[in-house]
Design a protein around this motif. Structure first.
Motif, mmCIF file in Angstrom:
data_model
loop_
_atom_site.group_PDB
_atom_site.id
_atom_site.type_symbol
_atom_site.label_atom_id
_atom_site.label_comp_id
_atom_site.label_asym_id
_atom_site.label_seq_id
_atom_site.Cartn_x
_atom_site.Cartn_y
_atom_site.Cartn_z
ATOM 1 N N GLU A 52 51.540 35.377 35.587
ATOM 2 C CA GLU A 52 51.147 36.787 35.532
ATOM 3 C C GLU A 52 52.300 37.655 35.055
ATOM 4 O OE1 GLU A 52 49.263 38.328 39.029
ATOM 5 O OE2 GLU A 52 48.035 36.536 39.295
ATOM 6 N N ARG A 62 47.604 44.730 35.235
ATOM 7 C CA ARG A 62 47.745 43.596 36.144
ATOM 8 C C ARG A 62 46.469 42.769 36.204
ATOM 9 N NH1 ARG A 62 49.922 47.044 41.111
ATOM 10 N NH2 ARG A 62 48.546 48.515 40.029
ATOM 11 N N ARG A 63 45.321 43.410 36.125
ATOM 12 C CA ARG A 63 44.063 42.661 36.160
ATOM 13 C C ARG A 63 43.906 41.825 34.896
ATOM 14 N NH1 ARG A 63 38.311 42.998 35.515
ATOM 15 N NH2 ARG A 63 38.495 44.830 34.176
ATOM 16 N N ARG A 66 46.108 38.834 35.356
ATOM 17 C CA ARG A 66 45.587 37.940 36.392
ATOM 18 C C ARG A 66 44.381 37.146 35.868
ATOM 19 N NH1 ARG A 66 44.367 41.609 39.909
ATOM 20 N NH2 ARG A 66 46.559 41.841 40.451
ATOM 21 N N ASP A 70 44.401 33.127 35.685
ATOM 22 C CA ASP A 70 43.456 32.386 36.522
ATOM 23 C C ASP A 70 42.621 31.376 35.734
ATOM 24 O OD1 ASP A 70 44.324 33.728 38.742
ATOM 25 O OD2 ASP A 70 42.614 35.092 38.880
#
Length: 206
Positions: A52, A62-63, A66, A70
């Motif tokens: 990240e 940040r999303r 992420r 992921d």
């Protein structure tokens, strides 16, 4: 980004050991690693937090970082770039604001351009950027990938002047698209071993 089952990486993880006393050239040996995948392999192997952090250097949401972290591992650069595009299209207004704020905080020097009119062009660009920030509340972003160094200053000045007249919603869409393109270039460099991050792929006058 829609959930998807993790893909099995096609990257080579380790090399088989030779038996004691065997010739280094005997046997089939390790399968050659595809050219240019070392950086991607490193990204696939990182911990979630490290991945990240690396991805945040490509886009400040940040999303966004992420989501891409992921969905590792990625079998090739094309899969990584597709994931980046999908995450970029999925940015919420809050995600976009976070990414644009990161561009504002990072900053990059103006590109150098020798010539008599260089100082005047730099001054005009700073003034245009100040007007842009006052109108839209965030830094002007534009993808400069593929441009020659002597073309960047004119491209920046033309782009910022053209977009100053946009309505806020139209400019939000333009900024999101430029961030997506910038992120693609940064992801490519991140996944390519030995390739540095760009100096002026994002722009803010010093």
């Amino acid at each position: 980004m829609c959930p998807r089952a993790p893909k099995e990486s096609t990257l080579s993880r380790s090399s088989p050991r030779s038996s004691p006393g065997s010739s280094p050239r005997s046997g089939p040996g390790p399968r050659p690693r595809p050219s240019g995948t070392d950086g991607l392999d490193r990204l696939n192997r990182m911990t979630a937090g490290a991945a990240e952090a690396a991805l945040l250097s490509c886009c400040g949401s940040r999303r966004w970082a992420r989501l891409i972290a992921d969905h590792r591992p990625y079998p090739d650069l094309g899969a990584l770039l597709a994931a980046g595009d999908e995450a970029s299209y999925d940015l919420t207004p809050a995600d976009l604001a976070e990414a644009l704020a990161d561009e504002s905080m990072t900053g990059h020097p103006l590109p150098a351009e020798p010539g008599v009119g260089s100082l005047a062009a730099h001054t005009a660009l700073r003034a245009a950027h100040a007007a842009y920030e006052q109108r839209f509340g965030h830094a002007f972003v534009i993808c400069l990938d593929g441009l020659a160094p002597d073309e960047t200053l004119d491209r920046l000045l033309t782009g910022i002047r053209d977009r100053l007249g946009n309505e806020p919603e139209e400019e939000r869409i333009n900024s999101a698209e430029e961030l997506r393109r910038i992120a693609r270039g940064r992801l490519t460099r991140l996944a390519t071993p030995g390739s540095p991050m760009p100096d002026i792929a994002r722009f803010r006058p010093a």
